[in-house]
Design an enzyme around this catalytic site. Sequence first.
Site, PDB file in Angstrom:
ATOM      1  N   ASP A  23       0.825  -1.218   0.000  1.00 40.88           N
ATOM      2  CA  ASP A  23       0.000   0.000   0.000  1.00 40.88           C
ATOM      3  C   ASP A  23       0.859   1.268   0.000  1.00 40.88           C
ATOM      4  O   ASP A  23       1.968   1.277   0.539  1.00 40.88           O
ATOM      5  CB  ASP A  23      -0.907  -0.018   1.247  1.00 40.88           C
ATOM      6  N   GLU A  70     -12.381  -4.434  -3.886  1.00 43.69           N
ATOM      7  CA  GLU A  70     -12.872  -3.068  -3.633  1.00 43.69           C
ATOM      8  C   GLU A  70     -12.195  -2.037  -4.543  1.00 43.69           C
ATOM      9  O   GLU A  70     -12.728  -0.941  -4.749  1.00 43.69           O
ATOM     10  CB  GLU A  70     -12.622  -2.675  -2.167  1.00 43.69           C
ATOM     11  N   ASN A  71     -11.034  -2.399  -5.099  1.00 46.77           N
ATOM     12  CA  ASN A  71     -10.311  -1.431  -5.936  1.00 46.77           C
ATOM     13  C   ASN A  71     -11.032  -1.123  -7.257  1.00 46.77           C
ATOM     14  O   ASN A  71     -10.714  -0.132  -7.923  1.00 46.77           O
ATOM     15  CB  ASN A  71      -8.870  -1.905  -6.224  1.00 46.77           C
ATOM     16  N   ARG A 191       2.129  -4.793   6.166  1.00 47.19           N
ATOM     17  CA  ARG A 191       1.443  -3.750   5.403  1.00 47.19           C
ATOM     18  C   ARG A 191       2.297  -2.489   5.424  1.00 47.19           C
ATOM     19  O   ARG A 191       2.735  -2.044   6.495  1.00 47.19           O
ATOM     20  CB  ARG A 191       0.059  -3.435   5.971  1.00 47.19           C
ATOM     21  N   ARG A 197      -4.749  -1.552   8.986  1.00 43.48           N
ATOM     22  CA  ARG A 197      -5.953  -2.354   8.783  1.00 43.48           C
ATOM     23  C   ARG A 197      -5.627  -3.444   7.769  1.00 43.48           C
ATOM     24  O   ARG A 197      -4.605  -3.370   7.078  1.00 43.48           O
ATOM     25  CB  ARG A 197      -7.120  -1.491   8.295  1.00 43.48           C
ATOM     26  N   SER A 199      -7.899  -4.608   5.335  1.00 41.46           N
ATOM     27  CA  SER A 199      -8.540  -4.356   4.030  1.00 41.46           C
ATOM     28  C   SER A 199      -8.915  -5.644   3.281  1.00 41.46           C
ATOM     29  O   SER A 199      -8.585  -5.794   2.101  1.00 41.46           O
ATOM     30  CB  SER A 199      -7.646  -3.458   3.161  1.00 41.46           C
TER      31      SER A 199
END
Length: 246
Positions: A23, A70-71, A191, A197, A199
């Site tokens: 990310d 979700e992307n 991450r 989070r 995700s």
Amino acid sequence: MQEQESKEPPVDKPLSHVAIIMDGNGRWAEKRGLPRQAGHREGVAAARRAIETAKELGLSHLTLYSFSTENWGRPESEVRDLMNLMRTYIESDLPKLVSENIRIRIIGDKKTLPADIRLLVNRAEKETADNTGYTLQIAFNYGGRDEIIRAMRALAQDISQGAVSPDEIDEQKIASVLDTGDAPDPDLVIRTSGERRISNFLLWQAAYAEYIFLDEYWPDFSRDVFLRAVDDYHARERRFGRRNAG
Ligand code: IPE
Ligand code: IPE
Ligand code: MG
């Protein structure tokens, strides 16, 4: 009630499977006044470094979260850039992955991918199927809940046809119908980008993973950053609900 002490030795900490939520590409680019696309391109370079370092570390599995279910909600132009990057990545790097003996597996919903990408990822899996080095799982069009939904549908189908009885459903059975199949659970989930989070990543599989959240944006992820995260992992005590000898 009598206290139940485990007779097993202290839980050791082998490291076989690292999963990474890559990310921060967008913020990396924005910080430099560059378009987000430039961040995604640098993100691919960082993924290549992670793939190299995983080999050096002797991992059996490396999972990279590249595109979530979700992307799709991002602007069309960004989705198109991300799809194009997947196309060019596989086309340019597949020969190298084949020659480096790395096995590729795509986790996520392949059915709803653009047809040419589906063909490409199928080819990547097929051409590397007999490789015996480590397994690179690319989570693409992946969502933990979506994976569980698809798996439960498959299982329900088997039950309705009498191929599986409800009593046979246990942890192993559920794990086996997920996209990750017989891959071991991740020991460590990293991450980048400072967000804390998960995700929708590996919801079932990472139930007992160690989590490391790094402030670096993904394009800045280097061998050194990876090795430091691994050191941090080794300094931790994994208990799996038990008590270690002490
Ligand atoms: C990660 O970087 C790549 C994907 C999620 C596809 P982002 O694009 O999420 O970058 P930030 O989080 O907006 O900085
Ligand atoms: C998670 O990053 C997905 C990937 C890295 C592919 P996101 O940037 O999509 O996650 P959120 O929106 O910050 O939770
Ligand atoms: Mg992000």
